[in-house]
Design a protein around this motif. Sequence first.
Motif, PDB file in Angstrom:
ATOM      1  N   ASP A   2       0.520  -1.598  -0.014  1.00  0.00           N
ATOM      2  CA  ASP A   2       0.276  -0.158   0.271  1.00  0.00           C
ATOM      3  C   ASP A   2       0.760   1.319   0.371  1.00  0.00           C
ATOM      4  OD1 ASP A   2      -2.289  -1.675   0.059  1.00  0.00           O
ATOM      5  OD2 ASP A   2      -2.744  -1.101   2.186  1.00  0.00           O
ATOM      6  N   TYR A   4       1.236   5.029   1.009  1.00  0.00           N
ATOM      7  CA  TYR A   4       0.429   5.974   2.086  1.00  0.00           C
ATOM      8  C   TYR A   4       1.505   7.384   1.870  1.00  0.00           C
ATOM      9  CZ  TYR A   4       0.278   1.945   4.391  1.00  0.00           C
ATOM     10  OH  TYR A   4      -0.705   0.545   4.843  1.00  0.00           O
TER      11      TYR A   4
ATOM     12  N   PRO B 114      -3.485   6.531   3.147  1.00  0.00           N
ATOM     13  CA  PRO B 114      -3.661   5.277   2.209  1.00  0.00           C
ATOM     14  C   PRO B 114      -4.027   6.176   1.308  1.00  0.00           C
ATOM     15  CG  PRO B 114      -5.354   4.302   3.492  1.00  0.00           C
ATOM     16  CD  PRO B 114      -4.995   5.712   4.239  1.00  0.00           C
TER      17      PRO B 114
END
Lengths: 228, 116
Positions: A2, A4, B114
């Motif tokens: 992922d 960020y 995120p």
Amino acid sequence: MDRYRIIEVKQSVFADNDAEAASLRAELRAQGTCLINLMSSPGSGKTTTLLRLLPLLQRTLRVGVMEADIDSDVDADTVSRTGAKVIQLHTGGMCHLDAAMTREGLRQLGAQGLDLVILENVGNLVCPAEFDTGAHLDLMILSVPEGHDKPLKYPLIFQRCSAMIVNKTDVLPYFDFDLDKVTQFARQRNPGIQIFPISAKTGEGVEALAAWICAQIDKEKEKKETRL
Amino acid sequence: MHELGVVFHIADSLAKIAEENHVARISRVTLQLGEVSTVVPEYLTDVWNWNCKRTPLLTGCVLEIERIPAVTHCGACGQDYPTVPQGKRCPRCGSEDTWLIQGNEFIIKEIAVPDG
């Protein structure tokens, strides 16, 4: 993996509470109500001291009391017998009151028209000192059986308070409590701290404390008048 | 128990920050915690993890704690010294005219969200 993105915050954890406390303090000043935050460890005699103090303050002031505890209403019940307007606040497990909880308490109490509200904070020398409640005056009680070394062990609360009330002086002969030492230790932390030795049981010293509190409230009122 | 109140305060602040930044999830929060702030990092982490489970914004959010050492400055001799081993009295000149210059911080430094 992922990805960020970082958002920089750089904000004190206490920033929101400090802002809320400052606005509450200003609102109370504008409506002419002085708020005193009374702190101490459990069993130091906060409630007994209030029972002695309230009749003296009520000679010239309309006084309300907010009793904060994790649970029960024994203190509010006792204090209500003085004729003061009282409410019990339950913190629901929290070890201190913050400014938002204090504001809600004042609303429930109906602080409009009162000259003075005394907040009896949760019995604890550590956490209440961290959270500004919006009070104009922070006071603490240290009782003789707790020992004269407490200003060394819990510096923050002694730094924060304008006055230290040394309660239970009636039992001084039975304890190794040194009034000179406690004065020295407290002033190391806070050179300007006022010290009032009292016995809430016999009433000794309570008149001087009441007179000082009334003088502080007058000073608060002057601040309001200069601002207008 | 102090840590419980503190975690609620942090969570409230994060909710505001998330709203301002249009963020629905926070993956990591970095706090700066002074050595002589009254918060115990281990307790804080325990309460943090409990609170994350009941807060959608913070589900699975990792708490990262950066410790800041406590340093005291002596007004008499001008020396800085470590607060925890020495305390209020200056180890060099013995003066008590000393004050903390760092070490009581409790700051939300940054958050990671995120991307996309």
